[in-house]
Design a protein around this motif. Structure first.
Motif, PDB file in Angstrom:
ATOM      1  N   ASP A  68       5.351  82.431  -1.101  1.00 18.28           N
ATOM      2  CA  ASP A  68       6.646  82.273  -1.894  1.00 18.28           C
ATOM      3  C   ASP A  68       6.399  82.547  -3.213  1.00 18.28           C
ATOM      4  O   ASP A  68       5.297  82.390  -3.720  1.00 18.28           O
ATOM      5  N   ASP A  69       7.401  82.456  -3.846  1.00 23.30           N
ATOM      6  CA  ASP A  69       7.658  82.397  -5.460  1.00 23.30           C
ATOM      7  C   ASP A  69       7.110  80.813  -6.034  1.00 23.30           C
ATOM      8  O   ASP A  69       7.133  80.040  -5.104  1.00 23.30           O
ATOM      9  N   PHE A  70       7.036  80.836  -7.286  1.00 24.07           N
ATOM     10  CA  PHE A  70       6.915  79.097  -7.797  1.00 24.07           C
ATOM     11  C   PHE A  70       7.925  78.384  -7.513  1.00 24.07           C
ATOM     12  O   PHE A  70       7.572  77.363  -7.670  1.00 24.07           O
ATOM     13  N   GLU A  71       9.028  78.677  -7.339  1.00 24.93           N
ATOM     14  CA  GLU A  71      10.206  77.776  -7.116  1.00 24.93           C
ATOM     15  C   GLU A  71      10.375  77.783  -5.806  1.00 24.93           C
ATOM     16  O   GLU A  71      11.782  77.302  -5.464  1.00 24.93           O
ATOM     17  N   SER A  72       9.813  78.479  -4.716  1.00 20.77           N
ATOM     18  CA  SER A  72      10.249  78.508  -3.411  1.00 20.77           C
ATOM     19  C   SER A  72      11.725  79.196  -3.073  1.00 20.77           C
ATOM     20  O   SER A  72      12.144  78.974  -2.085  1.00 20.77           O
ATOM     21  N   ARG A  73      12.313  79.856  -3.971  1.00 17.62           N
ATOM     22  CA  ARG A  73      13.625  80.291  -3.838  1.00 17.62           C
ATOM     23  C   ARG A  73      13.426  81.857  -2.945  1.00 17.62           C
ATOM     24  O   ARG A  73      14.307  82.270  -2.266  1.00 17.62           O
ATOM     25  N   THR A  74      12.232  82.547  -3.263  1.00 20.18           N
ATOM     26  CA  THR A  74      11.692  83.728  -2.643  1.00 20.18           C
ATOM     27  C   THR A  74      10.742  83.259  -1.613  1.00 20.18           C
ATOM     28  O   THR A  74       9.666  82.705  -2.236  1.00 20.18           O
ATOM     29  N   HIS A  75      10.826  83.430  -0.401  1.00 25.77           N
ATOM     30  CA  HIS A  75       9.690  83.365   0.389  1.00 25.77           C
ATOM     31  C   HIS A  75       9.758  84.369   1.893  1.00 25.77           C
ATOM     32  O   HIS A  75      10.732  84.895   1.901  1.00 25.77           O
ATOM     33  N   TRP A  76       8.591  84.487   2.449  1.00 23.19           N
ATOM     34  CA  TRP A  76       8.457  85.485   3.509  1.00 23.19           C
ATOM     35  C   TRP A  76       7.464  85.033   4.320  1.00 23.19           C
ATOM     36  O   TRP A  76       6.531  84.175   4.005  1.00 23.19           O
ATOM     37  N   PHE A  77       7.158  85.623   5.586  1.00 23.66           N
ATOM     38  CA  PHE A  77       6.100  85.641   6.438  1.00 23.66           C
ATOM     39  C   PHE A  77       5.997  86.735   7.320  1.00 23.66           C
ATOM     40  O   PHE A  77       7.024  87.376   7.832  1.00 23.66           O
ATOM     41  N   ASN A  78       4.623  86.993   7.774  1.00 24.86           N
ATOM     42  CA  ASN A  78       4.469  87.852   9.048  1.00 24.86           C
ATOM     43  C   ASN A  78       3.959  87.165   9.985  1.00 24.86           C
ATOM     44  O   ASN A  78       2.909  86.221   9.559  1.00 24.86           O
ATOM     45  N   MET A  79       4.417  87.212  11.241  1.00 25.59           N
ATOM     46  CA  MET A  79       3.949  86.412  12.521  1.00 25.59           C
ATOM     47  C   MET A  79       3.653  87.315  13.532  1.00 25.59           C
ATOM     48  O   MET A  79       4.414  88.334  13.991  1.00 25.59           O
ATOM     49  N   VAL A  80       2.410  87.245  14.261  1.00 30.17           N
ATOM     50  CA  VAL A  80       1.991  87.779  15.512  1.00 30.17           C
ATOM     51  C   VAL A  80       1.686  86.820  16.505  1.00 30.17           C
ATOM     52  O   VAL A  80       0.769  86.156  16.201  1.00 30.17           O
ATOM     53  N   ALA A  81       2.160  87.252  17.658  1.00 31.97           N
ATOM     54  CA  ALA A  81       1.779  86.324  19.015  1.00 31.97           C
ATOM     55  C   ALA A  81       1.057  87.197  19.883  1.00 31.97           C
ATOM     56  O   ALA A  81       1.655  88.542  20.222  1.00 31.97           O
ATOM     57  N   MET A  97      12.911  86.550   2.431  1.00 29.12           N
ATOM     58  CA  MET A  97      14.152  85.869   1.768  1.00 29.12           C
ATOM     59  C   MET A  97      14.060  86.021   0.145  1.00 29.12           C
ATOM     60  O   MET A  97      13.234  85.546  -0.316  1.00 29.12           O
ATOM     61  N   GLU A  98      14.763  86.677  -0.247  1.00 30.84           N
ATOM     62  CA  GLU A  98      14.651  86.907  -1.687  1.00 30.84           C
ATOM     63  C   GLU A  98      15.818  86.433  -2.490  1.00 30.84           C
ATOM     64  O   GLU A  98      17.083  86.821  -2.180  1.00 30.84           O
ATOM     65  N   ASP A  99      15.777  85.828  -3.496  1.00 32.07           N
ATOM     66  CA  ASP A  99      16.956  85.162  -4.104  1.00 32.07           C
ATOM     67  C   ASP A  99      16.688  85.864  -5.667  1.00 32.07           C
ATOM     68  O   ASP A  99      15.899  85.290  -6.489  1.00 32.07           O
ATOM     69  N   TYR A 100      17.599  86.663  -5.922  1.00 28.74           N
ATOM     70  CA  TYR A 100      17.627  87.255  -7.160  1.00 28.74           C
ATOM     71  C   TYR A 100      18.496  86.344  -8.075  1.00 28.74           C
ATOM     72  O   TYR A 100      19.978  86.310  -7.754  1.00 28.74           O
ATOM     73  N   ARG A 101      17.853  86.094  -9.302  1.00 27.43           N
ATOM     74  CA  ARG A 101      18.509  85.210 -10.194  1.00 27.43           C
ATOM     75  C   ARG A 101      18.256  85.913 -11.627  1.00 27.43           C
ATOM     76  O   ARG A 101      17.260  86.276 -12.230  1.00 27.43           O
ATOM     77  N   VAL A 102      19.382  86.499 -12.145  1.00 29.09           N
ATOM     78  CA  VAL A 102      19.465  86.946 -13.676  1.00 29.09           C
ATOM     79  C   VAL A 102      20.057  86.118 -14.590  1.00 29.09           C
ATOM     80  O   VAL A 102      21.199  85.498 -13.996  1.00 29.09           O
TER      81      VAL A 102
END
Length: 240
Positions: A68-81, A97-102
């Motif tokens: 995630d980014d430092f503020e957790s507004r952008t986060h992601w994962f790869n998962m394999v079973a 999940m990307e949160d674009y803030r300008v």
């Protein structure tokens, strides 16, 4: 000269106040590196994690890298079973999940969810009233698989838990739209995909492909995905 410096500083402030971007090519590249029914756990553990930006969680048959980014507004994962008998990859997922803030602008969140699973013969060969209801059942099964697989790992990370809850919400929104209008499932097979609304991000598209016993699902949520190119022009959609 002073005017140039003022402009440069202003531009820098806009850039610095924007969102933290993620390396999509790296995240999705590792998702594509896993080949269902071929990749072993040793193979996947060798490339699934970017050790500079991600953490690793794993159980006996599931592994995930997440960040995630430092503020957790952008986060992601790869998962394999992995199939517990064959010891090869049976399901894989990637969520970003990307949160674009300008500065002085409205946040522009956008989500992408990809899933590819080996579907059991009983589900694939069941008697369905029509093809649309079969497609709906595939989506429901993928949602159930993702939720169940994630449950084995989410206790390890609030970030991973948040990402999977968002994915679950998005799949619920898609399923609700399909339950209300089953005929829309025909659009899942089209390159243009099926349009639906994600409850927090709005405009979304989903595409589903069934190739022998492998089912693939792709979802993109948030109008930012479609401003420069329609869904059907995205290369990852074309290459499904």
């Amino acid at each position: 000269m002073k005017g140039i410096w003022v402009v440069s500083i202003a531009v820098s402030l806009v850039v610095l106040s924007g969102c933290k971007t993620i390396d999509r090519s790296d995240i999705y590249g590792r998702y594509y590196s896993t080949t269902l029914k071929q990749s072993t756990s040793a193979d996947v553990l060798g490339f699934i994690q970017n050790t500079k930006t991600e953490h690793l969680s794993q159980s006996e048959s599931i592994v995930a890298s997440w960040g995630d980014d430092f503020e957790s507004r952008t986060h992601w994962f790869n998962m394999v079973a992995f199939d517990e008998e064959l010891q090869t990859a049976a399901r894989k997922y990637v969520v970003t999940m990307e949160d674009y803030r300008v500065a002085n602008s409205t946040p522009r969140p956008q989500l992408r969810l990809d899933a590819e699973v080996v579907m059991d013969a009983q589900t694939l060969n069941a008697t369905y009233p029509n093809t649309n209801l079969m497609r709906i059942e595939m989506v429901k099964n993928i949602k159930s698989m993702l939720f169940d697989d994630a449950q084995a790992l989410t206790h390890d990370s609030g970030i991973l838990q948040g990402s999977t809850l968002l994915a679950n919400q998005t799949l619920n929104n898609l399923i609700n739209a399909l339950n209300k209008s089953p005929g829309l499932a025909a659009d899942l097979a089209k390159l243009e995909g099926m349009m639906f609304d994600q409850m927090t991000m709005g405009e979304s598209r989903a595409r589903l492909l069934i190739e022998n016993d492998v089912v693939k699902l792709k979802i993109k949520s948030g109008p930012g995905w479609f401003k420069s190119q329609p869904f059907e022009k995205h290369q990852d959609v074309i290459d499904m």
